[in-house]
Every structure is written in C-alpha cells, then in structure tokens.
Motif scaffolding. Structure first.
Motif, short mmCIF file in Angstrom:
data_model
loop_
_atom_site.label_atom_id
_atom_site.label_comp_id
_atom_site.label_asym_id
_atom_site.label_seq_id
_atom_site.Cartn_x
_atom_site.Cartn_y
_atom_site.Cartn_z
N THR A 51 0.84 -1.21 0.00
CA THR A 51 0.00 0.00 0.00
C THR A 51 0.87 1.26 0.00
OG1 THR A 51 -1.86 -1.09 1.05
CG2 THR A 51 -1.72 1.28 1.35
N ASP A 166 -6.05 -1.05 -4.69
CA ASP A 166 -5.49 -1.58 -3.45
C ASP A 166 -6.43 -2.63 -2.87
OD1 ASP A 166 -4.08 -2.11 -1.20
OD2 ASP A 166 -4.07 -0.06 -0.43
N GLU A 167 -6.11 -3.89 -3.06
CA GLU A 167 -6.93 -5.01 -2.58
C GLU A 167 -8.41 -4.76 -2.89
OE1 GLU A 167 -5.53 -7.48 -0.08
OE2 GLU A 167 -3.61 -6.52 0.35
MG LIG Z 1 -2.13 -2.77 2.17
#
Ligand SMILES: [Mg+2]
Ligand SMILES: Nc1ncnc2c1ncn2[C@@H]1O[C@H](COP(=O)(O)OP(=O)(O)O)[C@@H](O)[C@H]1O
Length: 373
Positions: A51, A166-167
């Motif tokens: 991240t 992000d995910e």
């Molecule tokens: Mg992360």
C-alpha cells in the motif's frame, strides 16, 4: 480525449523509492517499472509495503528519497490531483450522502469539468462497470459488489492514465470476487492503454490478472516476473511459496543431480556448485503417486479430499511432501507406505534459504550458488 496531464499511455517508474515512517523504512529503495498498458500486481504478505508503494504513486505519501515517474513526467513533487491517476481501495470509500452518479462525478467536478462532459463521462463509466441502472441510488442501497463497481467507475471517470487498485476485491465474498476478477480483466481489455498497479495478498488474483507480478517481502522487492516465470521457475524460496504452493526440500548438490535425505534425485543443477546446500522446489500438483522418475517413499500422515482432488501429506525422512492428485478412486489410508515421484523437469533448485528469511540478499553469498544465467 484525455483531460489528464500525462501522455495517452503512461507507465509507472519507481526509481529507488524509499519511504519511512518515524525513521522506520517500510519501503526500501524500490526500483520497478510498469509499462504503458501493463497490469502489474504487487503481491506480498500484510505489512510488506504494498500500500505504501501505491500511495507513493498516488501522491499520498512522500518518499524520503527516490523519484516516481508517470511516463516521462517526474511526479514526485506533484499533488495527487495533478497526477492523472484513478484509485480504488478495499473499503470502496464512497461518499454515503451522494448518489452513485455524484460519487462517480466527484473527480470530474474537482477538476472543474463542464456539465456536458461530466454527464458523458459518468454515463460511460457506469456503463463500463455495469452500473448504468443505479445512477440515482445511494451507496447504502447497493451490495458490496455494486459499491465496488461504483468505486471503479469513479476512478475511471477521470480517464486516468494509471489506475491504482489496493486489494479491491478483499471485502467481497469468494464467488463475487471471482466474478469481479473477470470484470477487471475485461476492463483491462477495453482500456488497453491504462497502466494498472494492483495490490493484493492473493496469489490467484495476481496470477489471473497480472502481466507481471512484483513480489514484496519486508519492505523490499523480492522478485519480479511474469506469472509463469515466477510460478514455474521461482528464484527464491519466498517467491516459490508465496506464488503457489510449493514443496521445499533441503538437498545437497551432487556432480549429477542432488541428494535428498540419502536419495539421489534427478534435477537440473546448472549454476550450482557440487557439495553446496540447496532447496529443491516441486509444486504439489506435479508430484505423482506410484512408480515413476525420482521416487521418494514415505508414510501417509494426512489425506484431504477436496472434491476434484486429493491432497496427500507424505512424510519422507522427516520432511513432509504434499501431492495434489486427481480424485483417487482408492485413496491410501493414514499410515500407509506411499511412493511419490516427480519428473526432473518439474523441479527447480533454489539457493538454500531455510531460516534466513530477510537476511540480506538471498541467492548470493556463501552457499556456493553461482549465477543462474
Ligand atoms: Mg495494504
Ligand atoms: N501512516 C503510517 N504510519 C506509520 N506506519 C505505517 C503507516 N502506514 C503504514 N505503516 C507501516 O508500514 C508498513 C507497511 O505498510 P503497508 O504498506 O500498508 O503494507 P501492506 O499494504 O503490504 O500490508 C507496515 O509495517 C505498517 O505498519
């Protein structure tokens, strides 16, 4: 026509980017290039710095050293809204009080786009994500999967050169996730010029979606390659075990093949020095049962029925070897003597690394491992 300041298709380049929080380095001199239109997955365990890397591209975190480029623009000193990126995060982060269409319009309004353009772009983005029928709803009136589609539509509405994810699927249940994965692959085909950086800890997502995978571990880039390269010929144990399941067996390199617990196994030893310790890596689904090359005999310690397959755990000389086999009609029972085998070409030798995770450069050093060429 693009309103973003970059070229029509801009890649991403990390040039020795280091990020630290309170003096703690959480991203350590990252060098990585994502080509124009390429999907790069950043794959790694929680806390490995994925991240942070994404936020450095978005402009939400400032590197202590190194530069970030989008295309040939050095954006390190630019604020987020001037970078020409779209971003999607795990929690959707939709504005609850705004209708879907206003959520999607948000970035365009912030950029002071005209009314007609906003209407056109919002319509296009909702169409692309299959959400055209939901424009007047509020986020609370949508399922999780629909909310994530809106978040993707919002990121796409500004027609970014670069899409950061992000995910994005981790809040969805398994079935929705696989559907959304297919949707993202379709979006990538429809937007072939958009570079994507896709953060995930899920190897299936990375293998499915990415042109290349960058494997992160403990603030560092551990490996980078195509899914096939990393899966079939991983260069280190961490990558081998994080990208797919792996049997990792300690061996000693011989003049021909290698020795595992007193048994000679046939494997390509190019680049390895006879007498050196090494790790033999073979994927569970490439291990067979019964007679064949590279036979290893042991005791069945566990057998799991997984529907289409059986997973066997076989203890050979104190080491557990996993084999995934097509559902067996007559499966062996606990304690049975089982012979496993694998083809020499299905195994790779890695530098020995058990127990020294994160201790500097793996694959170099005093274990007699040469250049793998
Ligand atoms: Mg992360
Ligand atoms: N704002 C912050 N302040 C302090 N530490 C942080 C901050 N954000 C992340 N970290 C730390 O940086 C490391 C990497 O975090 P992150 O990039 O979020 O990892 P990942 O996305 O791979 O799970 C972690 O140890 C995390 O605790």
């Amino acid at each position: 026509m693009s309103t973003s300041p970059g070229a029509a298709s801009a890649g991403i380049r990390f040039d020795s980017v280091t990020v630290a929080y309170d003096g703690n380095v959480v991203l350590d001199a990252l060098d990585l290039t994502v080509g124009p239109g390429e999907v790069m997955a950043l794959l790694g365990p929680s806390g490995s710095g994925k991240t942070t890397a994404l936020r450095a591209v978005a402009g939400f975190v400032r590197p202590v050293s190194g530069r970030v480029f989008l295309g040939d623009r050095d954006v390190t000193d630019l604020p987020p809204h001037r970078r020409g990126i779209g971003m999607v995060v795990q929690s959707y982060a939709l504005f609850p009080h705004l209708r879907v269409e206003d959520n999607v319009a948000f970035g365009l309004k912030a950029r002071k786009a005209g009314k007609a353009r906003i209407r056109e772009r919002v319509g296009e983005a909702l169409e692309m994500t299959g959400m055209a029928g939901y424009a007047r709803r509020h986020p609370r009136e949508l399922s999780g999967g629909q909310q994530q589609r809106v978040a993707i539509a919002r990121a796409l509405a500004v027609r970014p050169d670069v899409l950061l994810l992000d995910e994005p699927l981790s809040a969805l249940d398994a079935q929705l996730r696989s559907g959304m994965l297919a949707e993202l692959a379709r979006l990538h085909r429809e937007l072939p010029d958009v570079s994507m950086l896709y953060v995930t800890h899920d190897q299936v997502e990375a293998l499915t979606l990415a042109d290349r995978i960058a494997v992160m571990d403990q603030a560092r880039l551990q490996a980078c390659g195509t899914p096939k390269e990393l899966y079939r010929a991983p260069a280190d144990e961490f990558t081998a075990s994080f990208v797919g399941g792996a049997n990792l067996l300690p061996v000693t390199v011989g003049t021909e093949g290698a020795d595992f617990a007193g048994t000679r196994v046939d494997v390509d030893t190019a680049g390895a020095v006879p007498g050196a310790r090494a790790t033999l890596c073979v994927r569970p689904h490439l291990v067979g049962i019964g007679d064949g090359p590279n036979r290893l005999t042991g005791t069945l310690s566990e057998i799991q029925w997984r529907g289409a397959t059986h997973r066997l755990h076989v203890d050979v000389a104190g080491h557990r070897i996993m084999a995934d086999l097509r559902e067996l009609r007559d499966p062996p029972v606990h304690g049975a003597t089982v012979t496993l085998h694998f083809a020499a070409g299905d195994a790779v030798l890695l530098p020995a690394g058990v127990g020294d995770r994160g201790q500097g450069d793996r694959g170099q050093g005093d274990h007699g491992w040469g250049d793998r060429g």
